[in-house]
Design an enzyme around this catalytic site. Structure first.
Site, short mmCIF file in Angstrom:
data_model
loop_
_atom_site.label_atom_id
_atom_site.label_comp_id
_atom_site.label_asym_id
_atom_site.label_seq_id
_atom_site.Cartn_x
_atom_site.Cartn_y
_atom_site.Cartn_z
N ASP A 45 -5.62 -2.98 75.89
CA ASP A 45 -6.51 -4.14 76.07
C ASP A 45 -6.19 -4.86 77.38
O ASP A 45 -6.88 -5.80 77.77
CB ASP A 45 -6.49 -5.08 74.86
CG ASP A 45 -5.13 -5.71 74.63
OD1 ASP A 45 -4.16 -5.36 75.32
OD2 ASP A 45 -5.04 -6.57 73.71
N SER A 46 -5.18 -4.36 78.11
CA SER A 46 -4.95 -4.82 79.48
C SER A 46 -6.19 -4.57 80.33
O SER A 46 -6.31 -5.11 81.43
CB SER A 46 -3.74 -4.12 80.10
OG SER A 46 -3.80 -2.71 79.91
N LYS A 114 -3.15 1.13 68.32
CA LYS A 114 -1.96 0.29 68.49
C LYS A 114 -2.35 -1.13 68.13
O LYS A 114 -3.47 -1.57 68.43
CB LYS A 114 -1.47 0.35 69.94
CG LYS A 114 -0.31 -0.61 70.22
CD LYS A 114 0.29 -0.40 71.60
CE LYS A 114 -0.39 -1.16 72.71
NZ LYS A 114 -0.45 -2.63 72.53
N GLU A 116 -0.57 -5.32 67.81
CA GLU A 116 0.58 -6.15 68.17
C GLU A 116 1.12 -6.91 66.96
O GLU A 116 0.33 -7.37 66.12
CB GLU A 116 0.15 -7.17 69.25
CG GLU A 116 -0.27 -6.52 70.56
CD GLU A 116 -0.61 -7.53 71.65
OE1 GLU A 116 -0.42 -8.76 71.45
OE2 GLU A 116 -1.05 -7.09 72.73
N GLU A 183 8.03 -4.59 74.44
CA GLU A 183 7.66 -5.13 75.76
C GLU A 183 8.51 -6.34 76.13
O GLU A 183 8.68 -7.27 75.33
CB GLU A 183 6.16 -5.52 75.75
CG GLU A 183 5.71 -6.13 77.07
CD GLU A 183 4.20 -6.17 77.25
OE1 GLU A 183 3.47 -5.61 76.42
OE2 GLU A 183 3.76 -6.79 78.24
O1 KIV Z 1 -2.66 -3.33 76.87
C1 KIV Z 1 -1.75 -2.67 77.36
O2 KIV Z 1 -1.87 -2.06 78.43
C2 KIV Z 1 -0.49 -2.63 76.64
C3 KIV Z 1 0.69 -2.09 77.37
C4 KIV Z 1 1.16 -3.11 78.32
C5 KIV Z 1 1.75 -1.65 76.45
O3 KIV Z 1 -0.43 -3.05 75.53
#
Ligand code: KIV
Length: 289
Positions: A45-46, A114, A116, A183
């Site tokens: 989600d980056s 994934k 969090e 992280e």
């Molecule tokens: O969203 C993302 O790119 C991430 C990584 C920084 C692990 O969660």
């Protein structure tokens, strides 16, 4: 090359082989990341920050993620593909989490998702895994909580916080995660967590002792200058190369050197003569019936 499988990723820890993960958000870079032999691609989600220009990952929607993840799966043939559950897509209810995670598998061709969090997401993880969805956990600096943390800050610095992080890793493993991203925590904390769980840890700003590493593609390639975390190593500086190429294009269009014969479609002299003749003849008016 065949696609790697999740069990193969998990067994790399026992075999002592390091695991590589990289983010990607579109088909072109997914192909390149895949060609480089990276083991796992995270559609993170980056993308909210590096592709969509938001200040944090919080505004990213499921529709944003599904569309980009689908593009990545059309480009990558080898890596295990992970779709990142955006803020609000799994916190509201177990059913929302199941529905949204399913979209990554059905609509985007992802292998896993994934999400969090630690103990607070354990029940959600269990529900997903029981329903056939493979899950990667994410602890430490969880960017969706950046406001609560007061910024992108190193986590688990006190003994209590480190213990909580390690307990969270153990709980995520017990709930069925096949891997955990750690992280922005001190390296010794990530090393202890890595020692205490059987599933692979993937570090980002978590030191060298994790079972694998992940970075954000745009940081690695020098394509994102707004925010540069200490842990983000730049392996190439593509930004200036891109600008230079575009400046050359701009110059050549303005001075008439582009497009040249090599980049134009030509005609045989005979075809051109026939065309000129046809265009010179007065057009006959259409017959009105
Ligand atoms: O969203 C993302 O790119 C991430 C990584 C920084 C692990 O969660």
């Amino acid at each position: 090359m065949d696609r790697l499988t999740i069990p193969q990723i998990v067994s790399m820890k026992a075999e002592g082989r390091k695991i590589t993960m990289m983010t990607a958000y579109d088909v072109a870079f997914a192909r390149l990341v895949d060609d480089a032999g990276i083991d796992m691609i995270l559609v993170g989600d980056s993308l909210g920050m590096v592709m969509l220009g938001y200040p944090t990952t919080v505004p990213v929607t499921m529709d944003d993620m599904v569309r980009h993840a689908a593009a990545v799966s059309r480009g990558a043939k080898h890596a295990v593909l992970i779709g990142d559950m955006p803020f609000g897509s799994y916190q509201t209810s177990r059913d929302d989490a199941l529905r949204n995670a399913s979209r990554f598998l059905k609509e985007s061709g992802m292998d896993a998702v994934k999400l969090e969090g630690g103990h607070e997401v354990v029940e959600t993880v269990r529900a997903l895994v029981e329903n056939g969805i493979a899950v990667v956990g994410h602890v430490g600096l969880t960017p969706q909580r950046v406001a609560q943390f007061g910024g992108f800050k190193v986590q688990a610095k006190s003994a209590d916080a480190a213990r909580r992080l390690i307990d969270d890793c153990i709980a995520l493993q017990q709930a069925g995660c096949f891997s955990v991203v750690i992280e922005s925590v001190p390296a010794p904390v990530a090393a202890l967590a890595t020692e205490r769980i059987a599933i692979p840890t993937i570090g980002i700003g978590a030191g060298p002792d994790c079972d694998g590493q992940v970075l954000v593609l745009h940081d690695v390639l020098g394509l994102f200058g707004d925010f540069k975390p200490k842990f983000a190593k730049r392996y190439a500086d593509l930004g200036p190369i891109v600008v230079e190429a575009l400046q050359q294009y701009d110059r050549e269009v303005r001075d008439g050197t582009f497009p040249d014969a090599e980049h134009s479609f030509t005609m045989k002299d005979s075809e051109r003569a026939a065309l000129e003749q046809a265009l010179a003849e007065p057009r006959r008016p259409k017959k009105v019936v």
